[in-house]
Write a protein that holds these residues in place. Structure first.
Motif, PDB file in Angstrom:
ATOM      1  N   ILE A 139      17.847  39.434   1.333  1.00 49.02           N
ATOM      2  CA  ILE A 139      18.168  38.585   0.178  1.00 49.02           C
ATOM      3  C   ILE A 139      19.636  38.183   0.219  1.00 49.02           C
ATOM      4  O   ILE A 139      19.997  37.028  -0.069  1.00 49.02           O
ATOM      5  CB  ILE A 139      17.832  39.332  -1.129  1.00 49.02           C
ATOM      6  CG1 ILE A 139      16.322  39.559  -1.230  1.00 49.02           C
ATOM      7  CG2 ILE A 139      18.329  38.545  -2.341  1.00 49.02           C
ATOM      8  CD1 ILE A 139      15.913  40.436  -2.389  1.00 49.02           C
ATOM      9  N   ALA A 140      20.499  39.131   0.582  1.00 47.01           N
ATOM     10  CA  ALA A 140      21.935  38.827   0.680  1.00 47.01           C
ATOM     11  C   ALA A 140      22.202  37.771   1.746  1.00 47.01           C
ATOM     12  O   ALA A 140      23.017  36.865   1.546  1.00 47.01           O
ATOM     13  CB  ALA A 140      22.709  40.104   0.996  1.00 47.01           C
ATOM     14  N   LEU A 141      21.491  37.868   2.888  1.00 47.71           N
ATOM     15  CA  LEU A 141      21.653  36.865   3.949  1.00 47.71           C
ATOM     16  C   LEU A 141      21.237  35.493   3.449  1.00 47.71           C
ATOM     17  O   LEU A 141      21.955  34.494   3.670  1.00 47.71           O
ATOM     18  CB  LEU A 141      20.808  37.256   5.166  1.00 47.71           C
ATOM     19  CG  LEU A 141      20.720  36.196   6.269  1.00 47.71           C
ATOM     20  CD1 LEU A 141      22.089  35.974   6.910  1.00 47.71           C
ATOM     21  CD2 LEU A 141      19.700  36.597   7.333  1.00 47.71           C
ATOM     22  N   TYR A 142      20.108  35.411   2.779  1.00 45.13           N
ATOM     23  CA  TYR A 142      19.624  34.130   2.260  1.00 45.13           C
ATOM     24  C   TYR A 142      20.627  33.518   1.277  1.00 45.13           C
ATOM     25  O   TYR A 142      20.958  32.332   1.366  1.00 45.13           O
ATOM     26  CB  TYR A 142      18.269  34.333   1.585  1.00 45.13           C
ATOM     27  CG  TYR A 142      17.857  33.196   0.689  1.00 45.13           C
ATOM     28  CD1 TYR A 142      17.429  31.984   1.213  1.00 45.13           C
ATOM     29  CD2 TYR A 142      17.913  33.334  -0.699  1.00 45.13           C
ATOM     30  CE1 TYR A 142      17.067  30.939   0.386  1.00 45.13           C
ATOM     31  CE2 TYR A 142      17.543  32.296  -1.535  1.00 45.13           C
ATOM     32  CZ  TYR A 142      17.117  31.098  -0.983  1.00 45.13           C
ATOM     33  OH  TYR A 142      16.764  30.062  -1.810  1.00 45.13           O
ATOM     34  N   ASP A 180      10.951  33.225  10.997  1.00 39.34           N
ATOM     35  CA  ASP A 180      12.360  33.340  10.664  1.00 39.34           C
ATOM     36  C   ASP A 180      12.488  33.861   9.238  1.00 39.34           C
ATOM     37  O   ASP A 180      11.501  33.995   8.511  1.00 39.34           O
ATOM     38  CB  ASP A 180      13.062  31.991  10.826  1.00 39.34           C
ATOM     39  CG  ASP A 180      12.313  30.875  10.112  1.00 39.34           C
ATOM     40  OD1 ASP A 180      11.068  30.879  10.140  1.00 39.34           O
ATOM     41  OD2 ASP A 180      12.956  29.996   9.515  1.00 39.34           O
ATOM     42  N   PHE A 181      13.720  34.144   8.810  1.00 39.53           N
ATOM     43  CA  PHE A 181      13.964  34.715   7.491  1.00 39.53           C
ATOM     44  C   PHE A 181      14.543  33.714   6.497  1.00 39.53           C
ATOM     45  O   PHE A 181      14.232  33.751   5.312  1.00 39.53           O
ATOM     46  CB  PHE A 181      14.906  35.916   7.601  1.00 39.53           C
ATOM     47  CG  PHE A 181      14.377  36.995   8.481  1.00 39.53           C
ATOM     48  CD1 PHE A 181      13.285  37.745   8.099  1.00 39.53           C
ATOM     49  CD2 PHE A 181      14.953  37.255   9.710  1.00 39.53           C
ATOM     50  CE1 PHE A 181      12.782  38.740   8.901  1.00 39.53           C
ATOM     51  CE2 PHE A 181      14.463  38.240  10.529  1.00 39.53           C
ATOM     52  CZ  PHE A 181      13.372  38.994  10.125  1.00 39.53           C
ATOM     53  N   GLY A 206      28.581  35.196  10.033  1.00 37.93           N
ATOM     54  CA  GLY A 206      29.057  36.180  11.000  1.00 37.93           C
ATOM     55  C   GLY A 206      28.076  37.297  11.301  1.00 37.93           C
ATOM     56  O   GLY A 206      27.022  37.427  10.662  1.00 37.93           O
ATOM     57  N   PRO A 207      28.400  38.141  12.269  1.00 37.91           N
ATOM     58  CA  PRO A 207      27.518  39.231  12.679  1.00 37.91           C
ATOM     59  C   PRO A 207      27.268  40.272  11.592  1.00 37.91           C
ATOM     60  O   PRO A 207      26.262  40.972  11.629  1.00 37.91           O
ATOM     61  CB  PRO A 207      28.252  39.839  13.885  1.00 37.91           C
ATOM     62  CG  PRO A 207      29.670  39.432  13.732  1.00 37.91           C
ATOM     63  CD  PRO A 207      29.619  38.083  13.088  1.00 37.91           C
ATOM     64  N   SER A 208      28.185  40.383  10.639  1.00 35.42           N
ATOM     65  CA  SER A 208      27.980  41.358   9.572  1.00 35.42           C
ATOM     66  C   SER A 208      26.771  41.009   8.712  1.00 35.42           C
ATOM     67  O   SER A 208      26.206  41.878   8.047  1.00 35.42           O
ATOM     68  CB  SER A 208      29.238  41.441   8.688  1.00 35.42           C
ATOM     69  OG  SER A 208      29.526  40.168   8.099  1.00 35.42           O
ATOM     70  N   TRP A 209      26.360  39.732   8.748  1.00 33.49           N
ATOM     71  CA  TRP A 209      25.207  39.287   7.953  1.00 33.49           C
ATOM     72  C   TRP A 209      23.913  39.303   8.751  1.00 33.49           C
ATOM     73  O   TRP A 209      22.831  39.243   8.174  1.00 33.49           O
ATOM     74  CB  TRP A 209      25.462  37.876   7.417  1.00 33.49           C
ATOM     75  CG  TRP A 209      26.616  37.823   6.472  1.00 33.49           C
ATOM     76  CD1 TRP A 209      27.905  37.521   6.757  1.00 33.49           C
ATOM     77  CD2 TRP A 209      26.582  38.120   5.066  1.00 33.49           C
ATOM     78  NE1 TRP A 209      28.686  37.592   5.632  1.00 33.49           N
ATOM     79  CE2 TRP A 209      27.906  37.953   4.580  1.00 33.49           C
ATOM     80  CE3 TRP A 209      25.572  38.502   4.184  1.00 33.49           C
ATOM     81  CZ2 TRP A 209      28.225  38.166   3.245  1.00 33.49           C
ATOM     82  CZ3 TRP A 209      25.900  38.713   2.847  1.00 33.49           C
ATOM     83  CH2 TRP A 209      27.213  38.546   2.390  1.00 33.49           C
ATOM     84  N   GLY A 217       9.120  34.928   7.898  1.00 28.20           N
ATOM     85  CA  GLY A 217       9.525  36.287   8.244  1.00 28.20           C
ATOM     86  C   GLY A 217       9.968  37.076   7.028  1.00 28.20           C
ATOM     87  O   GLY A 217       9.706  38.283   6.927  1.00 28.20           O
ATOM     88  N   PHE A 218      10.638  36.404   6.102  1.00 23.87           N
ATOM     89  CA  PHE A 218      11.075  37.058   4.866  1.00 23.87           C
ATOM     90  C   PHE A 218       9.876  37.544   4.076  1.00 23.87           C
ATOM     91  O   PHE A 218       9.836  38.686   3.602  1.00 23.87           O
ATOM     92  CB  PHE A 218      11.899  36.075   4.033  1.00 23.87           C
ATOM     93  CG  PHE A 218      12.369  36.634   2.720  1.00 23.87           C
ATOM     94  CD1 PHE A 218      13.632  37.193   2.620  1.00 23.87           C
ATOM     95  CD2 PHE A 218      11.563  36.596   1.583  1.00 23.87           C
ATOM     96  CE1 PHE A 218      14.082  37.717   1.407  1.00 23.87           C
ATOM     97  CE2 PHE A 218      11.994  37.110   0.374  1.00 23.87           C
ATOM     98  CZ  PHE A 218      13.263  37.670   0.281  1.00 23.87           C
TER      99      PHE A 218
END
Length: 217
Positions: free
Chosen positions: A143-146, A34-35, A98-101, A168-169
């Motif tokens: 990085i933005a997702l985290y 996973d990330f 959300g899905p954008s991330w 995964g990251f």
């Protein structure tokens, strides 16, 4: 290209391809890759319509998986751009990833394919550096997702949690380093080949004939 640079470059690309291939599978198929991973320490958070308290949630390429306090693992449906909703202890406040991330996570298979093409072409300069540019943008998305997940989880009332980067990251980051090394190897190899080509003079049969006549005289 000189063998001194050619072989290490192929090894770097092959390793990067294997790592990216594994990360492309990710959740829900390879649950360890996973990330971002959230470990809940206090409170009673829940995920989506599941009313069972969770201890941990993981974000992968195609889905998220959460581990309930009872030890049971559940995952969302596997598809691109999935949505995750986390509820607080009272099941009143919630945050949504959300899905954008998560949509950008599906770039992994594309990066894997481009790496494979670069490997088949014995690393073309154009393919390698195009991949580096795209993977740089992808790392920024990871990085933005985290950061976003960590920020949103912090909003849950009565919930204490740690958000960490996951295997995964780091596999993606290592792949990026390997591709950088492969790109540098390509540059050095081609520069050396041009240098050797400029300093080496290939004598024709006419030059050899003239040199023999000059020696006899």
């Amino acid at each position: 290209m000189p063998r001194l640079f050619h072989i290490p470059g192929i090894v770097f690309l092959l390793c990067a391809f294997v790592l990216l291939f594994l990360v492309s599978i990710s959740l829900p198929f390879l649950t360890a890759l996973d990330f971002a991973r959230v470990n809940f320490k206090d409170g009673s958070p829940t995920v989506g319509s599941d009313t069972n308290v969770v201890d941990q949630i993981r974000f992968g390429t195609w889905a998220n998986c959460w581990y309930e306090a009872s030890g049971t693992r559940a995952c969302s449906a596997a598809h691109n751009a999935y949505t995750t909703t986390l509820y607080d202890s009272q099941h009143q406040g919630f945050v949504t990833i959300g899905p954008s991330w998560t949509r950008g996570l599906a770039v992994h298979p594309v990066a894997t394919g481009v790496t494979f093409v670069a490997l088949l072409l014995s690393f073309s300069t154009h393919v390698t550096f195009t991949l580096l540019a795209s993977l740089t943008a992808f790392l920024a998305a990871l990085i933005a997702l985290y950061v976003f997940v960590k920020h949103e989880v912090g909003k849950l009332a009565g919930v204490s949690a740690n958000t960490d980067t996951a295997p995964g990251f780091w596999l993606t980051f290592v792949s990026f380093i390997l591709l950088c090394l492969a790109g540098c190897t390509v540059c050095f190899g081609r520069r050396r080949a041009r240098t050797e080509g400029a300093t080496t003079y290939n004598y024709s049969w006419k030059d050899r004939f003239r040199r023999r006549n000059a020696t006899k005289v």
